[in-house]
Design a protein around this motif. Structure first.
Motif, mmCIF file in Angstrom:
data_model
loop_
_atom_site.group_PDB
_atom_site.id
_atom_site.type_symbol
_atom_site.label_atom_id
_atom_site.label_comp_id
_atom_site.label_asym_id
_atom_site.label_seq_id
_atom_site.Cartn_x
_atom_site.Cartn_y
_atom_site.Cartn_z
ATOM 1 N N VAL A 180 -19.590 -0.417 2.365
ATOM 2 C CA VAL A 180 -19.393 -1.755 2.826
ATOM 3 C C VAL A 180 -19.597 -1.494 4.137
ATOM 4 N N GLU A 181 -20.530 -2.570 4.558
ATOM 5 C CA GLU A 181 -20.926 -2.870 6.283
ATOM 6 C C GLU A 181 -19.642 -2.860 7.196
ATOM 7 N N GLY A 182 -19.809 -1.986 7.960
ATOM 8 C CA GLY A 182 -18.618 -1.806 9.003
ATOM 9 C C GLY A 182 -17.300 -1.180 8.701
ATOM 10 N N ARG A 183 -17.322 -0.610 7.527
ATOM 11 C CA ARG A 183 -15.883 -0.500 6.872
ATOM 12 C C ARG A 183 -15.962 1.304 6.790
ATOM 13 N N ALA A 184 -14.901 1.949 6.513
ATOM 14 C CA ALA A 184 -14.737 3.323 6.245
ATOM 15 C C ALA A 184 -13.544 3.567 5.500
ATOM 16 N N GLY A 185 -13.883 4.480 4.509
ATOM 17 C CA GLY A 185 -12.890 4.756 3.752
ATOM 18 C C GLY A 185 -11.709 5.864 4.492
ATOM 19 N N MET A 186 -10.819 5.769 4.385
ATOM 20 C CA MET A 186 -9.717 6.570 5.405
ATOM 21 C C MET A 186 -8.808 7.335 4.543
ATOM 22 N N VAL A 187 -8.419 8.656 4.710
ATOM 23 C CA VAL A 187 -7.411 9.345 3.882
ATOM 24 C C VAL A 187 -6.017 8.804 4.341
ATOM 25 N N GLU A 188 -5.883 8.384 5.449
ATOM 26 C CA GLU A 188 -4.813 7.828 5.937
ATOM 27 C C GLU A 188 -4.318 6.451 5.139
ATOM 28 N N ASP A 189 -5.172 5.774 4.651
ATOM 29 C CA ASP A 189 -5.135 4.740 4.029
ATOM 30 C C ASP A 189 -4.760 4.835 2.488
ATOM 31 N N VAL A 190 -5.298 5.932 1.900
ATOM 32 C CA VAL A 190 -5.053 6.297 0.545
ATOM 33 C C VAL A 190 -3.557 6.615 0.670
ATOM 34 N N LEU A 191 -2.983 7.562 1.581
ATOM 35 C CA LEU A 191 -1.703 7.948 1.850
ATOM 36 C C LEU A 191 -0.614 6.743 1.823
ATOM 37 N N LEU A 192 -1.167 5.600 2.725
ATOM 38 C CA LEU A 192 -0.415 4.686 2.928
ATOM 39 C C LEU A 192 -0.401 3.965 1.785
ATOM 40 N N ASP A 193 -1.179 3.600 0.950
ATOM 41 C CA ASP A 193 -1.430 2.686 -0.222
ATOM 42 C C ASP A 193 -0.366 3.564 -1.347
ATOM 43 N N PHE A 194 -0.586 4.805 -1.391
ATOM 44 C CA PHE A 194 0.313 5.838 -2.098
ATOM 45 C C PHE A 194 1.727 5.511 -1.914
ATOM 46 N N VAL A 195 2.149 5.515 -0.578
ATOM 47 C CA VAL A 195 3.541 5.081 -0.396
ATOM 48 C C VAL A 195 3.831 3.742 -0.686
ATOM 49 N N GLY A 196 3.051 2.889 -0.669
ATOM 50 C CA GLY A 196 3.353 1.638 -1.174
ATOM 51 C C GLY A 196 3.714 1.560 -2.743
ATOM 52 N N ILE A 197 2.801 2.529 -3.556
ATOM 53 C CA ILE A 197 2.995 2.573 -4.887
ATOM 54 C C ILE A 197 4.258 3.074 -5.274
ATOM 55 N N ILE A 198 4.763 4.032 -4.373
ATOM 56 C CA ILE A 198 6.063 4.960 -4.670
ATOM 57 C C ILE A 198 7.282 3.646 -4.339
ATOM 58 N N ALA A 199 6.869 3.030 -3.187
ATOM 59 C CA ALA A 199 7.796 2.161 -2.797
ATOM 60 C C ALA A 199 8.169 1.003 -3.911
ATOM 61 N N GLY A 200 7.008 0.298 -4.563
ATOM 62 C CA GLY A 200 7.234 -0.813 -5.682
ATOM 63 C C GLY A 200 7.669 -0.058 -7.012
ATOM 64 N N THR A 201 7.473 1.392 -7.056
ATOM 65 C CA THR A 201 8.036 1.767 -8.190
ATOM 66 C C THR A 201 9.467 2.111 -8.078
ATOM 67 N N ILE A 202 9.947 2.693 -7.059
ATOM 68 C CA ILE A 202 11.342 2.684 -6.473
ATOM 69 C C ILE A 202 12.093 1.462 -6.871
ATOM 70 N N PHE A 203 11.360 0.253 -6.109
ATOM 71 C CA PHE A 203 12.011 -0.915 -6.238
ATOM 72 C C PHE A 203 12.236 -1.511 -7.707
#
Length: 167
Positions: A121-144
């Motif tokens: 996507v124009e002007g965007r970049a995939g970032m490993v830090e965002d994958v990790l942050l997203d995964f922490v979100g998955i874990i938080a939602g799961t724990i909830f």
């Protein structure tokens, strides 16, 4: 009706949970498909809204575009994690945790695909830090959801116990 059927949601409920989950994932993917200038405008609007909101409450919030974006990632993926656990619950009300590995895999895969979309996507970049942050979100939602399931189980046990005492 067998005990196994009582342990699962109806086929209709399963489909509803799965469709809602796919809608949440689709929402994430649509936002990842937005060019950088559109995404920045959207984040700027949210930042302005939040600053006005906190100022209206008399609070001085030191928010930045970075904080808004990362919070959005986390919240978005927390909701996806919660929905994935609801899907697991629909297949086994008593032991939804049996599907924990599946939930984690689907959540991580979603985060990786989401960031991969941004590479194209124009002007965007995939970032490993965002994958990790997203995964922490998955874990938080799961724990909830695990907490919600535990509360549900305690309420049902208490209700069952009081019904036994009445008889």
């Amino acid at each position: 009706m067998s005990k196994n059927n009582l342990n699962c949601c109806t086929a209709k409920a399963k489909v509803i949970f799965i469709v809602i989950t796919l809608c949440f994932i689709g929402f994430a993917f649509v936002h990842s498909s937005m060019p950088a200038y559109e995404s920045a405008e959207e984040s700027g609007n949210v930042l302005s809204f939040l600053q006005d909101f906190f100022n209206g409450l008399g609070l001085k919030a030191e928010l930045t575009d970075y904080i808004v974006r990362k919070s959005a990632h986390f919240c978005e993926y927390s909701a996806i994690g919660a929905m994935l656990m609801l899907c697991a619950f629909s297949f086994n009300k008593e032991k939804p945790y049996k599907y924990y590995i599946n939930v984690m895999f689907c959540g991580l895969l979603t985060a990786v695909v989401d960031e991969t979309i941004q590479l194209n996507v124009e002007g965007r970049a995939g970032m490993v830090e965002d994958v990790l942050l997203d995964f922490v979100g998955i874990i938080a939602g799961t724990i909830f959801m695990f907490i919600i399931f535990a509360i549900r189980r305690l309420i049902l046990k208490s209700k069952h116990k009081s019904e036994k005492q009445k008889n």
